[in-house]
Design a protein around this motif. Structure first.
Motif, PDB file in Angstrom:
ATOM      1  N   HIS A  18       1.347  -1.382   0.299  1.00 27.76           N
ATOM      2  CA  HIS A  18      -0.220   0.376  -0.253  1.00 27.76           C
ATOM      3  C   HIS A  18       1.155   1.326  -0.011  1.00 27.76           C
ATOM      4  CE1 HIS A  18      -2.549  -3.104   1.289  1.00 27.76           C
ATOM      5  NE2 HIS A  18      -3.710  -2.592   0.880  1.00 27.76           N
ATOM      6  N   PRO A  19       1.087   1.660  -1.080  1.00 28.12           N
ATOM      7  CA  PRO A  19       1.820   3.415  -1.305  1.00 28.12           C
ATOM      8  C   PRO A  19       1.416   4.343   0.133  1.00 28.12           C
ATOM      9  CG  PRO A  19       0.710   2.185  -3.067  1.00 28.12           C
ATOM     10  CD  PRO A  19       0.391   2.547  -2.033  1.00 28.12           C
ATOM     11  N   ILE A  20       2.503   4.813   0.053  1.00 28.07           N
ATOM     12  CA  ILE A  20       1.968   5.738   1.486  1.00 28.07           C
ATOM     13  C   ILE A  20       1.806   6.891   1.041  1.00 28.07           C
ATOM     14  CG2 ILE A  20       3.034   4.492   3.349  1.00 28.07           C
ATOM     15  CD1 ILE A  20       5.702   6.531   3.122  1.00 28.07           C
ATOM     16  N   LYS A  21       1.185   8.108   1.056  1.00 24.76           N
ATOM     17  CA  LYS A  21       1.575   9.404   0.975  1.00 24.76           C
ATOM     18  C   LYS A  21       1.026  10.167   2.174  1.00 24.76           C
ATOM     19  CE  LYS A  21      -3.571  10.305   0.387  1.00 24.76           C
ATOM     20  NZ  LYS A  21      -4.831  10.431  -0.090  1.00 24.76           N
ATOM     21  N   ALA A  22       0.668  12.223   1.968  1.00 24.98           N
ATOM     22  CA  ALA A  22       1.175  12.498   3.222  1.00 24.98           C
ATOM     23  C   ALA A  22      -0.309  13.363   2.244  1.00 24.98           C
ATOM     24  CB  ALA A  22       2.404  13.301   2.797  1.00 24.98           C
ATOM     25  N   ASP A  23      -0.951  14.428   3.598  1.00 23.78           N
ATOM     26  CA  ASP A  23      -1.669  15.553   3.267  1.00 23.78           C
ATOM     27  C   ASP A  23      -0.936  17.239   2.608  1.00 23.78           C
ATOM     28  OD1 ASP A  23      -4.330  16.699   3.745  1.00 23.78           O
ATOM     29  OD2 ASP A  23      -2.814  17.889   4.667  1.00 23.78           O
ATOM     30  N   GLU A  24      -1.773  17.662   1.467  1.00 25.76           N
ATOM     31  CA  GLU A  24      -0.781  18.632   1.182  1.00 25.76           C
ATOM     32  C   GLU A  24       0.099  19.595   2.249  1.00 25.76           C
ATOM     33  OE1 GLU A  24      -2.107  21.473  -0.540  1.00 25.76           O
ATOM     34  OE2 GLU A  24      -4.511  21.613   0.888  1.00 25.76           O
ATOM     35  N   GLY A  25      -0.683  20.049   3.724  1.00 25.31           N
ATOM     36  CA  GLY A  25       0.707  20.360   4.145  1.00 25.31           C
ATOM     37  C   GLY A  25       2.024  20.206   4.977  1.00 25.31           C
ATOM     38  N   TYR A  26       2.260  18.841   4.633  1.00 25.05           N
ATOM     39  CA  TYR A  26       3.132  17.887   5.088  1.00 25.05           C
ATOM     40  C   TYR A  26       4.241  18.119   3.787  1.00 25.05           C
ATOM     41  CZ  TYR A  26       1.381  16.215   9.382  1.00 25.05           C
ATOM     42  OH  TYR A  26       0.533  16.240  10.007  1.00 25.05           O
ATOM     43  N   LEU A  27       3.763  18.196   2.707  1.00 28.77           N
ATOM     44  CA  LEU A  27       5.143  17.809   1.126  1.00 28.77           C
ATOM     45  C   LEU A  27       6.242  19.159   1.348  1.00 28.77           C
ATOM     46  CD1 LEU A  27       1.835  17.408  -1.742  1.00 28.77           C
ATOM     47  CD2 LEU A  27       3.826  15.133   0.052  1.00 28.77           C
ATOM     48  N   PRO A  28       5.372  20.398   1.805  1.00 27.92           N
ATOM     49  CA  PRO A  28       6.869  21.466   1.670  1.00 27.92           C
ATOM     50  C   PRO A  28       7.474  20.912   2.854  1.00 27.92           C
ATOM     51  CG  PRO A  28       4.683  22.225   1.880  1.00 27.92           C
ATOM     52  CD  PRO A  28       3.940  21.348   1.987  1.00 27.92           C
ATOM     53  N   PHE A  29       7.497  20.033   3.924  1.00 29.88           N
ATOM     54  CA  PHE A  29       8.415  19.730   4.583  1.00 29.88           C
ATOM     55  C   PHE A  29       9.565  18.338   4.113  1.00 29.88           C
ATOM     56  CE2 PHE A  29       5.762  22.566   6.503  1.00 29.88           C
ATOM     57  CZ  PHE A  29       6.233  23.070   7.739  1.00 29.88           C
ATOM     58  N   VAL A  30       9.080  17.916   3.535  1.00 28.45           N
ATOM     59  CA  VAL A  30       9.516  16.426   2.621  1.00 28.45           C
ATOM     60  C   VAL A  30      10.749  16.600   2.551  1.00 28.45           C
ATOM     61  CG1 VAL A  30       9.143  14.937   1.017  1.00 28.45           C
ATOM     62  CG2 VAL A  30       7.333  15.451   1.768  1.00 28.45           C
ATOM     63  N   VAL A  31      12.302  15.710   2.752  1.00 25.58           N
ATOM     64  CA  VAL A  31      13.014  16.288   2.262  1.00 25.58           C
ATOM     65  C   VAL A  31      13.734  15.207   2.095  1.00 25.58           C
ATOM     66  CG1 VAL A  31      13.640  18.108   4.095  1.00 25.58           C
ATOM     67  CG2 VAL A  31      14.032  16.123   4.378  1.00 25.58           C
ATOM     68  N   LYS A  32      14.714  14.669   1.375  1.00 27.49           N
ATOM     69  CA  LYS A  32      15.616  13.460   0.883  1.00 27.49           C
ATOM     70  C   LYS A  32      16.732  13.504   2.072  1.00 27.49           C
ATOM     71  CE  LYS A  32      15.880  13.822  -4.368  1.00 27.49           C
ATOM     72  NZ  LYS A  32      16.339  14.391  -5.884  1.00 27.49           N
ATOM     73  N   ALA A  33      17.154  12.786   2.826  1.00 29.40           N
ATOM     74  CA  ALA A  33      18.227  12.424   3.959  1.00 29.40           C
ATOM     75  C   ALA A  33      18.718  11.278   4.583  1.00 29.40           C
ATOM     76  CB  ALA A  33      16.639  12.581   5.296  1.00 29.40           C
ATOM     77  N   GLU A  34      18.966  10.964   2.571  1.00 28.30           N
ATOM     78  CA  GLU A  34      20.314   9.381   3.047  1.00 28.30           C
ATOM     79  C   GLU A  34      21.613   9.520   3.535  1.00 28.30           C
ATOM     80  OE1 GLU A  34      19.913  10.974  -0.392  1.00 28.30           O
ATOM     81  OE2 GLU A  34      18.639   9.744  -2.116  1.00 28.30           O
ATOM     82  N   GLY A  35      21.449   8.656   4.271  1.00 28.90           N
ATOM     83  CA  GLY A  35      22.596   8.413   5.399  1.00 28.90           C
ATOM     84  C   GLY A  35      22.241   8.960   6.678  1.00 28.90           C
ATOM     85  N   MET A  36      21.378  10.246   6.682  1.00 29.59           N
ATOM     86  CA  MET A  36      21.223  10.771   7.921  1.00 29.59           C
ATOM     87  C   MET A  36      19.845   9.753   9.100  1.00 29.59           C
ATOM     88  SD  MET A  36      20.172  14.348   6.725  1.00 29.59           S
ATOM     89  CE  MET A  36      20.607  15.200   8.135  1.00 29.59           C
ATOM     90  N   VAL A  37      20.385   9.668  10.379  1.00 28.98           N
ATOM     91  CA  VAL A  37      19.498   9.223  11.461  1.00 28.98           C
ATOM     92  C   VAL A  37      18.363   9.737  11.622  1.00 28.98           C
ATOM     93  CG1 VAL A  37      19.551   8.362  13.632  1.00 28.98           C
ATOM     94  CG2 VAL A  37      21.889   8.073  12.747  1.00 28.98           C
ATOM     95  N   PRO A  38      17.105   8.696  11.654  1.00 29.25           N
ATOM     96  CA  PRO A  38      16.247   9.837  11.562  1.00 29.25           C
ATOM     97  C   PRO A  38      16.061   9.990  13.765  1.00 29.25           C
ATOM     98  CG  PRO A  38      15.693   7.395  11.370  1.00 29.25           C
ATOM     99  CD  PRO A  38      16.803   7.692  10.622  1.00 29.25           C
ATOM    100  N   ASP A  39      14.573  11.141  14.261  1.00 30.65           N
ATOM    101  CA  ASP A  39      14.143  10.396  15.148  1.00 30.65           C
ATOM    102  C   ASP A  39      13.661  10.188  15.597  1.00 30.65           C
ATOM    103  OD1 ASP A  39      16.535  13.621  16.498  1.00 30.65           O
ATOM    104  OD2 ASP A  39      15.872  14.294  14.037  1.00 30.65           O
ATOM    105  N   MET A  40      12.679  10.036  14.636  1.00 32.37           N
ATOM    106  CA  MET A  40      10.993   8.984  14.785  1.00 32.37           C
ATOM    107  C   MET A  40      11.448   7.922  13.254  1.00 32.37           C
ATOM    108  SD  MET A  40       7.816  10.351  15.383  1.00 32.37           S
ATOM    109  CE  MET A  40       8.264  10.322  17.515  1.00 32.37           C
ATOM    110  N   VAL A  41      10.862   6.984  13.802  1.00 31.77           N
ATOM    111  CA  VAL A  41      10.519   5.571  12.709  1.00 31.77           C
ATOM    112  C   VAL A  41       8.962   5.647  12.746  1.00 31.77           C
ATOM    113  CG1 VAL A  41      10.940   3.665  11.386  1.00 31.77           C
ATOM    114  CG2 VAL A  41      13.005   5.077  12.138  1.00 31.77           C
ATOM    115  N   VAL A  42       8.633   5.720  11.438  1.00 31.14           N
ATOM    116  CA  VAL A  42       6.995   5.245  11.406  1.00 31.14           C
ATOM    117  C   VAL A  42       6.579   3.997  10.293  1.00 31.14           C
ATOM    118  CG1 VAL A  42       4.095   6.213  10.834  1.00 31.14           C
ATOM    119  CG2 VAL A  42       6.142   8.035  12.081  1.00 31.14           C
ATOM    120  N   ASN A  43       6.250   3.180  10.815  1.00 34.59           N
ATOM    121  CA  ASN A  43       6.527   2.217   9.859  1.00 34.59           C
ATOM    122  C   ASN A  43       4.964   2.462   8.832  1.00 34.59           C
ATOM    123  OD1 ASN A  43       9.338   0.953  10.210  1.00 34.59           O
ATOM    124  ND2 ASN A  43       8.402  -0.582  12.076  1.00 34.59           N
ATOM    125  N   ALA A  44       4.627   2.021   8.156  1.00 39.04           N
ATOM    126  CA  ALA A  44       3.125   2.542   7.808  1.00 39.04           C
ATOM    127  C   ALA A  44       2.292   0.135   7.141  1.00 39.04           C
ATOM    128  CB  ALA A  44       2.971   3.678   6.840  1.00 39.04           C
TER     129      ALA A  44
END
Length: 292
Positions: A18-44
């Motif tokens: 099931h592909p994930i999507k985000a509401d339009e309000g989140y889209l400007p906050f989407v970034v490329k972060a290869e190699g960076m350690v996340p502060d939170m992980v969400v498994n959908a």
């Protein structure tokens, strides 16, 4: 998908077909972060579990119309039920999370136009995740509007109807940049305290400013600014912070953060007339305060 909010990274993993999507309000906050350690992980996951645990909630977020979400102890962490705000009583998401609120499993029924996509950050879970993100760091969330006036960050907080959106509009008309008019995150950094906007239901780019002054606002017949300090400043700010009163450690986190913040950020009560005069009143007050 990786989302950056207030310099925190939330990594969202697609766990099935099931592909994930985000509401339009989140889209400007989407970034490329290869190699960076996340502060939170969400498994959908794109389906709700066939059976749900039946533990008694330790906290329940109640609206006039019914329950919005609840949290219960489960296994070595927690289980959270999130309900559809437009159809309270209808389960929207079911989540399990570790005791540190760092790794989440989010289950929800697929939907969207093609019936296959899922939206793991769908309200109210998105803001809920942001809240639990702050409790592990020097950060809080607060109901407030905020502006950047030539680099000077000001925050205006109060309960609904006290003038948060009006304050944002008046400063915008005076040439300031509006960060947000409802929900903000405050972070302590090595350069001071900074305010950040958070994703809303509309698209807006990430914004931030160094926080210099915080105002507890109310409508009034004239513009009146009174500086407050210590316990009074802490209690008035805490009253408008987003917090859940079921965990002593979380409450102590908020108390400690705000107690330290008021030693570095000026706090005042503000009764104001909803017109442009309040802008000059605040600027003049801050100049006098700096010179004394």
């Amino acid at each position: 998908m990786v989302i950056r909010i207030a310099e925190f990274l939330i990594q969202i993993n697609q766990m099935d077909d099931h592909p994930i999507k985000a509401d339009e309000g989140y889209l400007p906050f989407v970034v490329k972060a290869e190699g960076m350690v996340p502060d939170m992980v969400v498994n959908a996951f794109g389906q709700l579990p066939a059976q749900l645990p039946n533990q008694k909630p330790i906290y329940s977020a109640q609206m006039t119309e019914g329950e919005l979400w609840n949290i219960a102890k489960w296994d070595e962490g927690y289980a959270i039920r999130v309900y559809d705000p437009e159809q309270l009583g209808t389960l929207q998401q079911f989540c399990t999370v570790d005791s540190n609120f760092r790794e989440w499993n989010v289950y929800m029924a697929s939907g969207g136009k093609d019936g296959s996509t899922i939206e793991p950050l769908k309200y109210p879970l998105g803001p809920l995740l942001m809240y639990y993100l702050t409790i592990n760091h020097d950060a809080i969330m607060i109901h407030a509007s905020a502006i950047s006036d030539k680099g000077v960050g000001r925050l205006f907080t109060g309960v609904s109807g006290k003038g948060k959106s009006t304050s944002a509009r008046l400063w915008f008309e005076a040439g300031a940049e509006v960060l947000n008019d409802d929900r903000l995150m405050i972070r302590k950094t090595d350069k001071g305290y900074f305010i950040f906007n958070t994703p809303m239901f509309y698209a807006d780019e990430p914004r931030s400013a160094q926080l210099r002054s915080a105002y507890i606002i109310r409508h009034h017949t004239k513009n009146v600014v009174d500086d407050i300090q210590g316990v009074e400043a802490v209690s008035q700010l805490l009253a408008n912070c987003i917090q859940h009163g079921y965990d002593r450690k979380m409450m102590e986190h908020h108390l400690h953060f705000v107690s330290e913040m008021v030693a570095h950020v000026s706090v005042a009560t503000l009764g104001f007339v909803p017109n442009a005069s309040v802008v000059e009143t605040i600027r003049a007050h801050e100049i006098r305060r700096t010179n004394t």
